[in-house]
Scaffold this motif. Sequence first.
Motif, mmCIF file in Angstrom:
data_model
loop_
_atom_site.group_PDB
_atom_site.id
_atom_site.type_symbol
_atom_site.label_atom_id
_atom_site.label_comp_id
_atom_site.label_asym_id
_atom_site.label_seq_id
_atom_site.Cartn_x
_atom_site.Cartn_y
_atom_site.Cartn_z
ATOM 1 N N LYS A 157 9.940 29.261 35.958
ATOM 2 C CA LYS A 157 11.380 29.103 36.223
ATOM 3 C C LYS A 157 11.631 29.143 37.725
ATOM 4 O O LYS A 157 12.324 28.284 38.269
ATOM 5 N N ALA A 158 11.059 30.142 38.400
ATOM 6 C CA ALA A 158 11.307 30.320 39.842
ATOM 7 C C ALA A 158 10.814 29.107 40.642
ATOM 8 O O ALA A 158 11.390 28.765 41.675
ATOM 9 N N ASN A 159 9.743 28.467 40.145
ATOM 10 C CA ASN A 159 9.156 27.346 40.892
ATOM 11 C C ASN A 159 9.541 25.973 40.319
ATOM 12 O O ASN A 159 8.966 24.953 40.720
ATOM 13 N N HIS A 160 10.473 25.970 39.379
ATOM 14 C CA HIS A 160 10.945 24.721 38.752
ATOM 15 C C HIS A 160 9.771 23.844 38.324
ATOM 16 O O HIS A 160 9.735 22.645 38.589
ATOM 17 N N THR A 161 8.793 24.489 37.686
ATOM 18 C CA THR A 161 7.584 23.773 37.251
ATOM 19 C C THR A 161 7.415 23.995 35.755
ATOM 20 O O THR A 161 7.474 25.143 35.291
ATOM 21 N N PRO A 162 7.191 22.918 34.996
ATOM 22 C CA PRO A 162 6.984 23.123 33.555
ATOM 23 C C PRO A 162 5.718 23.953 33.289
ATOM 24 O O PRO A 162 4.855 24.077 34.168
ATOM 25 N N LEU A 163 5.649 24.460 32.072
ATOM 26 C CA LEU A 163 4.564 25.368 31.718
ATOM 27 C C LEU A 163 3.860 24.836 30.476
ATOM 28 O O LEU A 163 4.507 24.391 29.534
ATOM 29 N N LEU A 164 2.535 24.880 30.495
ATOM 30 C CA LEU A 164 1.785 24.458 29.308
ATOM 31 C C LEU A 164 0.728 25.516 29.011
ATOM 32 O O LEU A 164 -0.180 25.740 29.817
ATOM 33 N N PHE A 165 0.881 26.192 27.866
ATOM 34 C CA PHE A 165 -0.130 27.174 27.460
ATOM 35 C C PHE A 165 -1.207 26.443 26.667
ATOM 36 O O PHE A 165 -0.882 25.629 25.801
ATOM 37 N N ILE A 166 -2.472 26.731 26.961
ATOM 38 C CA ILE A 166 -3.550 26.122 26.171
ATOM 39 C C ILE A 166 -4.513 27.213 25.678
ATOM 40 O O ILE A 166 -4.586 28.300 26.260
ATOM 41 N N GLY A 167 -5.224 26.879 24.602
ATOM 42 C CA GLY A 167 -6.257 27.790 24.094
ATOM 43 C C GLY A 167 -7.610 27.176 24.420
ATOM 44 O O GLY A 167 -7.958 26.980 25.578
ATOM 45 N N GLY A 168 -8.339 26.781 23.390
ATOM 46 C CA GLY A 168 -9.654 26.177 23.609
ATOM 47 C C GLY A 168 -9.568 24.701 23.985
ATOM 48 O O GLY A 168 -10.580 24.078 24.287
ATOM 49 N N GLY A 169 -8.365 24.125 23.935
ATOM 50 C CA GLY A 169 -8.193 22.709 24.300
ATOM 51 C C GLY A 169 -8.851 21.753 23.316
ATOM 52 O O GLY A 169 -9.187 20.624 23.667
ATOM 53 N N SER A 170 -9.018 22.191 22.048
ATOM 54 C CA SER A 170 -9.749 21.337 21.106
ATOM 55 C C SER A 170 -8.827 20.457 20.261
ATOM 56 O O SER A 170 -9.300 19.789 19.349
ATOM 57 N N ASN A 171 -7.547 20.465 20.575
ATOM 58 C CA ASN A 171 -6.640 19.596 19.823
ATOM 59 C C ASN A 171 -5.655 18.920 20.776
ATOM 60 O O ASN A 171 -4.509 18.672 20.434
ATOM 61 N N LEU A 172 -6.136 18.656 21.994
ATOM 62 C CA LEU A 172 -5.267 18.112 23.047
ATOM 63 C C LEU A 172 -5.836 16.814 23.591
ATOM 64 O O LEU A 172 -7.053 16.664 23.721
ATOM 65 N N LEU A 173 -4.922 15.892 23.932
ATOM 66 C CA LEU A 173 -5.333 14.683 24.648
ATOM 67 C C LEU A 173 -4.403 14.531 25.849
ATOM 68 O O LEU A 173 -3.183 14.387 25.683
#
Length: 337
Positions: free
Chosen positions: A41-57
Amino acid sequence: MKIEQNISLKPYHSFGCQVAASYFTRITEAAAIPKCIEWSKANHTPLLFIGGGSNLLFTKKVNALVAKVEISGIKKIEETATQVILSVGAGENWHYFVSYCVQKSWGGIENLSLIPGTVGASPIQNIGAYGVEVQEVIDSVTAYDIKEEKWVELKNKDCAFEYRNSIFKKEKGRYIIAAVNFILQKQPKLRTDYGAIRDALHEKGIKHPNLESMANVIIQIRSSKLPNPKQLGNAGSFFKNPSISKEYFEALKEKFPSIVAYPITDTTYKVAAGWLIESCEWKGIRKGNVGCYDKQALVLVNYGEATGQEIFDFSEEIIQSVYLKFGILLEREVNII
Ligand code: EPU
């Protein structure tokens, strides 16, 4: 909180595409989750939480703070004569957790052996395989609710689990999972109903399987059908198995007698997307660095330097050809970023 800049995400997702994140951090304790949110919020930057990254493209540069959840720990919080309740850190490796339980003789997740990814990701898409879904063993999920700005404990029924779906997907970006609480059985009922399991047990001459032999059989079946992401980039099933109406299934069956599908309610059928894709002759097809895996058509693979966009475009071609031939619109199971 240590935040790095311009970091390659190649090691952090199983498709192994070369793609950068503008900011990257590791979360090793739950308290860091709200801190990340404040930073974003303070840096006006979106946030993306990831785990093992095994279901992401990742299809393009990620202009966000990518926060990799690495919260560890397996704690027993209750034990009775028949059950144990465990609280497991979201960052624990899923397969490690399954093996740990099998070794302790706690049953319920042995059929989910060798699924890539983390414990915290397991409720999000309600991982499932060989007749079992993780929703069957989840007691509750501990998550930070970004909307209400507070920690919550979602009981199983609050998670709105469905096939490859849950509240965590439906209200995308609202809940960040820190721990999952599981109920496992000390005298488990083994789930051998899936055809491939019965065949493998029979082949090995195992008449009375236990948790260990079940896990071994599952590991053997998965390894024979699914590529190891360490050797060949992939994210498991790229598409979901679609549901269609009974009438539409019957009409298709007339035209395509070998179609693979099974009833899920009195009025709907689930169709094997792998069969649809194979019938459109995609199985084993390679275009440049992207391919449709030759042993399981539901899986797309990165043969080397494929970009996320190339993999996405390839998946689009498959969707179109399946739609043209069968009138069924496949949905991606993988999250496109
Ligand atoms: N089939 C084909 N061609 C193929 C693949 C499958 O014709 O290339 C047909 C076969 O008739 C086969 C049937 O589809 O008998 C079912 O195939 P399989 O047992 O491999 O399961 P699936 O429906 O393709 C689902 C999950 C997998 C899970 C397996 C086993 C989805 C989207 N996928 O695949 O999950 O391991 O069942 O239970 O539901 C994942 O989600 O990443 C994943 C690997």
